[in-house]
Structures are given as C-alpha cells and as structure tokens.
Design a protein around this motif. Structure first.
Motif, mmCIF file in Angstrom:
data_model
loop_
_atom_site.group_PDB
_atom_site.id
_atom_site.type_symbol
_atom_site.label_atom_id
_atom_site.label_comp_id
_atom_site.label_asym_id
_atom_site.label_seq_id
_atom_site.Cartn_x
_atom_site.Cartn_y
_atom_site.Cartn_z
ATOM 1 N N GLY A 293 84.747 -53.787 62.373
ATOM 2 C CA GLY A 293 84.964 -54.705 63.484
ATOM 3 C C GLY A 293 83.711 -55.369 64.027
ATOM 4 N N SER A 294 82.581 -55.261 63.307
ATOM 5 C CA SER A 294 81.329 -55.817 63.848
ATOM 6 C C SER A 294 81.154 -57.304 63.544
ATOM 7 C CB SER A 294 80.125 -55.044 63.301
ATOM 8 O OG SER A 294 80.064 -55.165 61.892
ATOM 9 N N GLY A 295 82.024 -57.870 62.701
ATOM 10 C CA GLY A 295 81.955 -59.306 62.434
ATOM 11 C C GLY A 295 81.182 -59.695 61.198
ATOM 12 N N LYS A 296 81.259 -58.852 60.162
ATOM 13 C CA LYS A 296 80.577 -59.169 58.893
ATOM 14 C C LYS A 296 81.248 -60.359 58.197
ATOM 15 C CE LYS A 296 81.392 -55.145 57.136
ATOM 16 N NZ LYS A 296 82.140 -54.617 58.294
ATOM 17 N N THR A 297 82.597 -60.414 58.320
ATOM 18 C CA THR A 297 83.348 -61.440 57.594
ATOM 19 C C THR A 297 82.913 -62.842 57.999
ATOM 20 O OG1 THR A 297 85.192 -59.900 57.505
ATOM 21 C CG2 THR A 297 85.669 -62.178 56.962
ATOM 22 N N VAL A 298 82.685 -63.062 59.302
ATOM 23 C CA VAL A 298 82.263 -64.387 59.779
ATOM 24 C C VAL A 298 80.957 -64.795 59.110
ATOM 25 C CG1 VAL A 298 81.452 -65.670 61.803
ATOM 26 C CG2 VAL A 298 83.455 -64.203 61.986
ATOM 27 N N VAL A 299 80.034 -63.841 58.997
ATOM 28 C CA VAL A 299 78.735 -64.118 58.369
ATOM 29 C C VAL A 299 78.930 -64.467 56.894
ATOM 30 C CG1 VAL A 299 76.482 -63.135 57.793
ATOM 31 C CG2 VAL A 299 77.500 -62.670 60.027
ATOM 32 N N SER A 300 79.843 -63.742 56.219
ATOM 33 C CA SER A 300 80.075 -64.023 54.787
ATOM 34 C C SER A 300 80.699 -65.409 54.602
ATOM 35 C CB SER A 300 80.956 -62.941 54.156
ATOM 36 O OG SER A 300 82.276 -63.016 54.638
ATOM 37 N N VAL A 301 81.582 -65.820 55.526
ATOM 38 C CA VAL A 301 82.191 -67.163 55.448
ATOM 39 C C VAL A 301 81.111 -68.231 55.609
ATOM 40 C CG1 VAL A 301 83.795 -68.777 56.547
ATOM 41 C CG2 VAL A 301 84.486 -66.409 56.178
ATOM 42 N N LEU A 302 80.149 -67.991 56.518
ATOM 43 C CA LEU A 302 79.036 -68.938 56.697
ATOM 44 C C LEU A 302 78.252 -69.102 55.389
ATOM 45 C CD1 LEU A 302 77.751 -67.903 60.235
ATOM 46 C CD2 LEU A 302 78.478 -70.207 59.588
ATOM 47 N N ALA A 303 78.012 -67.982 54.698
ATOM 48 C CA ALA A 303 77.260 -68.034 53.432
ATOM 49 C C ALA A 303 78.031 -68.829 52.379
ATOM 50 C CB ALA A 303 76.981 -66.610 52.936
ATOM 51 N N LEU A 304 79.349 -68.576 52.285
ATOM 52 C CA LEU A 304 80.174 -69.298 51.305
ATOM 53 C C LEU A 304 80.232 -70.790 51.650
ATOM 54 C CD1 LEU A 304 82.997 -66.624 51.020
ATOM 55 C CD2 LEU A 304 81.515 -67.335 49.138
ATOM 56 N N LEU A 305 80.322 -71.094 52.937
ATOM 57 C CA LEU A 305 80.394 -72.484 53.388
ATOM 58 C C LEU A 305 79.094 -73.231 53.095
ATOM 59 C CD1 LEU A 305 82.479 -74.284 54.671
ATOM 60 C CD2 LEU A 305 81.709 -73.541 56.929
ATOM 61 N N LYS A 306 77.970 -72.534 53.257
ATOM 62 C CA LYS A 306 76.666 -73.142 52.957
ATOM 63 C C LYS A 306 76.605 -73.539 51.475
ATOM 64 C CE LYS A 306 71.675 -72.229 53.509
ATOM 65 N NZ LYS A 306 71.263 -73.097 54.630
ATOM 66 N N ALA A 307 77.173 -72.668 50.615
ATOM 67 C CA ALA A 307 77.209 -72.968 49.174
ATOM 68 C C ALA A 307 78.078 -74.199 48.907
ATOM 69 C CB ALA A 307 77.735 -71.758 48.404
ATOM 70 N N VAL A 308 79.263 -74.226 49.522
ATOM 71 C CA VAL A 308 80.207 -75.341 49.300
ATOM 72 C C VAL A 308 79.583 -76.659 49.760
ATOM 73 C CG1 VAL A 308 82.459 -76.288 49.935
ATOM 74 C CG2 VAL A 308 82.234 -73.841 49.429
ATOM 75 N N GLU A 309 78.923 -76.628 50.914
ATOM 76 C CA GLU A 309 78.287 -77.851 51.440
ATOM 77 C C GLU A 309 77.177 -78.354 50.531
ATOM 78 O OE1 GLU A 309 78.244 -79.108 55.692
ATOM 79 O OE2 GLU A 309 77.498 -77.070 55.865
ATOM 80 N N SER A 310 76.635 -77.449 49.716
ATOM 81 C CA SER A 310 75.543 -77.826 48.815
ATOM 82 C C SER A 310 76.066 -78.176 47.423
ATOM 83 C CB SER A 310 74.522 -76.681 48.738
ATOM 84 O OG SER A 310 74.054 -76.361 50.031
ATOM 85 N N GLY A 311 77.395 -78.350 47.310
ATOM 86 C CA GLY A 311 77.989 -78.747 46.032
ATOM 87 C C GLY A 311 78.197 -77.596 45.072
ATOM 88 N N LEU A 312 78.195 -76.356 45.584
ATOM 89 C CA LEU A 312 78.349 -75.165 44.737
ATOM 90 C C LEU A 312 79.686 -74.488 45.018
ATOM 91 C CD1 LEU A 312 74.769 -73.829 45.516
ATOM 92 C CD2 LEU A 312 75.460 -74.882 43.356
ATOM 93 N N GLN A 313 80.006 -73.502 44.177
ATOM 94 C CA GLN A 313 81.221 -72.710 44.403
ATOM 95 C C GLN A 313 80.846 -71.328 44.912
ATOM 96 O OE1 GLN A 313 82.443 -73.567 40.253
ATOM 97 N NE2 GLN A 313 84.530 -73.653 41.060
ATOM 98 N N GLY A 314 81.805 -70.684 45.575
ATOM 99 C CA GLY A 314 81.595 -69.325 46.062
ATOM 100 C C GLY A 314 82.716 -68.426 45.603
#
Length: 688
Positions: A293-314
């Motif tokens: 419940g500490s909020g790891k998932t939100v951080v992982s979504v940010l990492a995946l989103l950063k990849a997508v915004e850079s034209g990459l897949q996650g």
C-alpha cells in the motif's frame, strides 16, 4: 582425474542400476556431483558401541552382536513382528523389526550385526526397536563406531543406501585433487581443499572437522552466487543502451495531474532516482522496495509512461494472473484517456486472439504489455522495448530478469517487491540491483488494527463483518490452503462460502475465489468484488499479492498460525487502502511457541521491515524470501540468516575479484565462471 567424473550420471557409480538411479533422481540426484553435494543434515554420535546391559530404557543406542535365533510372529492381522536374539559378548538382547518379514531370511544365524534403535527394558530383557542395521563383515562400518551422517531423504531413499553409494563415489573420486576455489581464498579463510572437504563432510573424524568442511561449502556456494551477481553488474555497466528518453512530457504531467493526491515525498524521491537512471547511457537495474500500500504501482506507471512518451514500449510482468489482470485494468483506466494502448497477455488466451495481440506488439501498436511468465515466451517480440517492470521480485530470479534482454536492446529494468527485506541483506541478495525504498504510506491511510482471537470467538468476528458491511464496507475471509491437503482445504473453502451465504451473511452476496478457478471465473469474482456487488469474499491465499479493493476494511484469516509472517503481512495489506479504519483478525489456536510469537508480532506492529526481521529470526530466510520459488537459488548448504557473516565476506571477495580481473583473463576466473554458470543454471539468456 578431472572434473569430468563429477558430471557423469549417478548410474556410473558401482552398485547403482536403473532402479536405484530412478529412486535417486526423484530426490534430485542425477550426477555424481549431485550425490556428493547431497550433504548430511546432521550427524549422530555412534562412536561408542554399548553393551545391552548398560543401556537405559528409552535411549537410542548402537549395539553389536551375533545372531543366535530368529523368529517371526503375527500377533494380529496386518502386523508381523520379526525378533532376532543376539549375543554381545556379555549377554543376550533382542532386535525387533515391524512388518519386515524378509529380515529373518536375509540375516542367517551366526551373522554379526550392528543395530541402532530405541532401547526397551522389561521383564529382565533388553529389546532394540531397530531403526537401522548393518552387517559386520570385519571391514569399515558406515553406521557404527563413528560420527554417522544423517541425510535428507525423499521417496524410497534410505540412510543405509545413501551412505554406501556416497562412500563408493568418494572412493572413485580418489585422485581428484583439483579445486575451483582460488588457492588465495582457501588460505585466507583456512578452508580445506575440495577433495578433503567432501570426504570430511560425509564422514568426519570429529565435530570440528565436520564444521570446517561445512564452512568450506557454505563459503563456496555464497561466493559463487555473489560472483554471478557481480558479473551481472559488470555486464550491465559495460553495455550502452540504444534508446534515449525525452525529458518529462505532456503525458506524464497530465497523468500526475489526474491523480487524486500528490506524490508523497518518498514517492517523489524514488521517481527522481528512477528517472535519473532511465536518462543515463547505461541500462537501469533497480529494485523498488515498498511496504504493502505504499504506492509503488504509481511510480512504475510513471516509468512506463516515460518510455511511451519517448517512442518506446514498456512491459510489466506479475507473478499471478489475478495480479496481472489487476495491473492491466488499473493502467488501462488511467492511460487510455492519454491515448496509450495497454494490452494483457496471459497463458489462457485463445490461439487466434493471442496471435493478433502478438502481431500488434511486434508492430509497436501496443505501447504497454502486461502479463505473467507468458511474456518470456520466444513468440513475444517487441518493436522497441525500452522499459521492463517486474512486480513481486521474490517470485522471479536473475534468469527471468535477464530473459527480457533478448527482447530489447538492454531495456531498463525496475523490479518491485512488497516483501520488506532489511536493506543490508537486500544489497547482498540482489547484488545486481540498485535499491530504492518507499518507507511511508500515502497520507490519509490509517494503520490496520490487528487482533488475534481463538476460534470460539468467531461469532464476534462475524459481528464485526456485519457492522462494517452495513456501513457500506466489504470484507475478506481467508481460508488456509496447504499443498499436502489441497483438495480437503479447497472443499473447506467451498463449504464455508456456502454456509456463510446461507447463514451468517444471507442478507449479502458472498463470493468465492480459489486457485483452481479458470482465469475468466477469477476475473468475474474480482470484478464483482471491486464494484461492490459482492460484499464478503471467501478466498484461499490467491489474494495474497496485490489484489486492490479500497472499500474492503476487514480481513479475517482463519487458522492464521498456519501462515508465515510475510504471508500474514501481505494478506493484511489487502485492507487499509483507503481513509476508512480497517481491521485484520487472526483466528487461531497456535500449538507452538513459534506460532504464538508470529501472532504476537502481527498484533504489535504494522511495520513490514520490523516483521521481516522477526520472521528471519523465527523461521530463517528460506520461508521469507521464497527461495523455494524462483527468486533465489535453492542453496544446498548455506543459510542466509545463520551464515550472514560468511555471506558478507563472500560478497566482498567476489566484488574484489571482479574488480581485479574485470575481463576474466586469469585461468582461475575462467574456472569460477564455468562453475557459476553450471551451479546457478545461467545458460540461455544470461550473458556474462
């Protein structure tokens, strides 16, 4: 003799035919090395042979005698008692076997015999309830007059057979004096040579020799593991990734603004660490620890989103279909409005559906792919994989992480775990990873109130559930499920759900969730629970990891003393995920001191790190870290808790060795590399 002997099939040893080889294989013994590395779990001191008359009632002793008479009687149907009278030089005693009628035929009168077992004295006679026996042929005894090894057994294996074939193997090993551990380390830590250590660990002259041989194999195992991790780290630092990330863009900003809360200070700190790693020229390899419940998932979504915004897949890999599905639905709801296509791959998909999905993944149309182990299949190919997220790290090992490398050009890797590992141990166990920790819960969360109650108070527990459900909340009731009696326990869960639905909770909808349900059935049950239609969910431990239902405020765990602390803490983490006060009730009647200590620890603290330390103390790391799963190797002799000093020394030496010889030019380094590869099965997908 070379190492070739150790890699031979176990059947190449004298007296081992196909039948015995099959018995050994069931215990995981396939080669000579497997046999010699099947170490004794303890030793029994049988150095002193006793006279029968000097033995006390109830003690276990080893006696030697000559067979005078033999008889087999059948006192009742289904029971045969075989009794041999033996003379030990001073008097007569009796050796007794139950339901082994062949003993009378196999041991003729006049045979000299060693017998070990419990002594019974009565009516002036001494009897030995035989646990083990060995013929005294005048040669060296393997089960009497010495420290006798006692091995872990499986299937039809017995101690006598193991001792004999280990001795044959040691005799055949004879001239093998080579050692893969460098001489410098053997000298520094006063460790015996390989050949000497093997002979001594199986047949020690005394307890000190046995301890010295054990230390050698513990150091060897931990050093090779740390050597492997150090090589992984060196490899990661050596390769430059082909992809580059753009600075934070519109999608990331829009996602952060859409959240109903701001990132906590620790979430923001960890996100900066991850973002910095991603923007580096070298692949990220980071472990993200955070309590349930500490909020790891939100951080992982940010990492995946950063990849997508850079034209990459996650890609995100989870250990169970339920958790993969939950990640998928959660991400889809927040990323679809941003124009990001998220897809789910599971083992149970129809062939045509799967083929179509894989085509869209390889074409780059799917931006984020979520799934289970199915993601590691060769048929899964990406267009431009930049970011991999692995959830519940302790379920996956180095090899699974490495498998993604072949699917992208050194993608960045973020592995997450809610299993709280003390930081020093995390650095040692996951030496190929950098470590980030989220140590605080999001604001507005209240600690879960935890109580331990006996079974007789179950009616009160059900009252608590009724109160909470009447207020619009929901509840979990977890039944224990253990492999030995899976069908019985499954039946218990089914019956409990039916009884509660017809009785205590007939006013509300009661759901049932267990591991044998088909994926679509599980999803239907979870959807109904998430949407609030099902008020009470009876479940086996399939909900242990990651199931998110913020409206659930009661977690009842039946027979809670049958669970480990890590599992109890994970289950408790399924509630307390909103601003409502939540409760965890442990229903148990613990019969052991350890069981009572676990329940006390759970009621005393909700701090996962404190519980991790306690679980390590109570049960050792094998249970806590899931070494029986795939996360860590199944160490044959090392105990990560008891041997932590050797573990630290092994880590320092491995790092120093790789630092001094980074390209493995020394002959000793090549030998170590070969041994590490075979020891930890680092073949395909693992580049060193």
């Amino acid at each position: 003799m070379s190492n070739d002997f150790l890699t031979k099939p176990v059947q190449s040893i004298k007296t081992i035919g196909p039948r015995r080889a099959a018995i050994l294989q069931k215990a995981g013994i396939f080669t000579v090395k497997d046999l010699l590395y099947h170490f004794p779990r303890r030793y029994e001191d049988r150095t002193r042979l006793r006279e029968a008359g000097a033995c006390a009632h109830g003690e276990t002793a080893t006696l030697r005698g000559t067979v005078l008479t033999a008889q087999a009687i059948r006192p009742k149907r289904g029971l045969t008692v075989t009794k041999l009278a033996l003379h030990d030089g001073l008097g007569v005693f009796y050796a007794v076997w139950f339901n082994q009628p062949y003993i009378k035929k196999n041991i003729p009168i006049g045979t000299k015999l060693y017998v070990t077992g419990k002594i019974e004295r009565g009516f002036g006679a001494v009897q030995v309830m035989v646990e083990e026996y060995e013929l005294d042929d005048g040669g060296e005894s393997l089960s009497a007059g010495r420290l006798v090894p006692l091995y872990p057994l499986a299937g039809q294996l017995n101690q006598r057979l193991l001792r004999a074939i280990v001795k044959f193997a040691l005799d055949e090993l004879g001239g093998h004096t080579g050692d893969f551990l460098p001489e410098k380390l053997l000298r520094k830590f006063s460790l015996p040579l390989f050949r000497e250590a093997l002979a001594t660990i199986h047949y020690p002259g005394n307890a000190e020799d046995a301890a010295r041989a054990r230390k050698r194999f513990i150091f060897e195992e931990l050093f090779l593991y740390q050597f492997s991790l150090a090589l992984c780290r060196r490899e990661i630092a050596r390769w430059e990734k082909a992809h580059r990330y753009l600075p934070e863009g519109k999608m990331t900003i829009a996602f952060l603004e859409s959240l109903p809360y701001r990132l906590t200070a620790e979430q923001a700190k960890v996100w900066r660490e991850i973002s910095r790693d991603m923007e580096s020229r070298f692949p990220m390899h980071r472990l993200l620890q955070g309590d349930v419940g500490s909020g790891k998932t939100v951080v992982s979504v940010l990492a995946l989103l950063k990849a997508v915004e850079s034209g990459l897949q996650g890609v995100l890999m989870a250990p169970t279909e339920i958790l993969a599905e939950q990640h998928y639905y959660g991400m889809k709801s927040v990323l679809a409005p941003l124009g990001v296509e998220v897809a789910l791959l599971t083992g149970g998909m129809r062939k045509k559906e799967k083929e179509e999905l894989l085509e869209r993944v390889s074409d780059g149309k799917v931006a984020v792919l979520v799934g289970t182990h199915a993601l590691l299949q060769e048929s899964v190919r990406f267009n431009k994989l930049g970011m991999t997220v692995v959830d519940e790290q302790h379920r996956f090992g180095v090899r699974q992480r490495a498998a993604f490398r072949s699917k992208g050009c050194w993608p960045d890797t973020l592995v997450m775990t809610a299993t709280p590992i003390p930081r020093t141990l995390a650095l040692t166990l996951y030496g190929d990873l950098d470590v980030s920790v989220i140590g605080e819960l999001p604001p507005g969360r209240q600690p879960v109130k935890t109580y331990a109650v006996p079974h007789r108070l179950l009616a009160r527990v059900y009252n608590l559930i009724r109160e909470q459900v009447s207020q619009g909340r929901q509840a979990f009731i977890v039944c224990p499920l253990v492999e030995e009696s899976e069908k019985v326990d499954l039946q218990a869960a089914v019956e409990l759900a039916e009884n509660l639905a017809a009785g205590e909770f007939r006013k509300w909808r009661v759901g049932l969730l267990h591991g044998r349900m088909k994926p679509f059935e599980k999803e239907d049950v979870m959807t109904s629970f998430r949407q609030g239609e099902t008020k009470i969910l009876v479940s086996t431990t399939v909900i242990e990891v990651g199931v998110d239902a913020p409206n659930a405020t009661v977690m009842v765990i039946l027979d809670a003393d049958r669970f480990g602390l890590a599992q109890l803490h994970q289950l408790r983490g399924r509630v307390g995920r909103s601003a409502y006060q939540s409760y965890c009730v442990l229903v148990a009647g613990p019969k052991t001191e350890e069981g009572r200590a676990r329940l006390k620890a759970m009621t005393r603290t909700t701090d996962g790190f404190a519980l991790a330390e306690e679980d390590l103390r109570l049960r050792g790391p094998g249970e806590f870290y899931g070494t029986r799963q795939s996360g860590l190797p199944e160490f044959k002799i090392a105990d990560l808790l008891a041997d932590w000093k050797i573990l630290q020394a092994a880590r320092e030496e491995a790092l120093a060795w790789i630092s001094a010889d980074p390209h493995l030019q020394r002959p000793e380094s090549k030998v170590l590399l070969d041994e590490a590869k075979t020891r930890f099965n680092m073949g395909s997908g693992f580049t060193l």
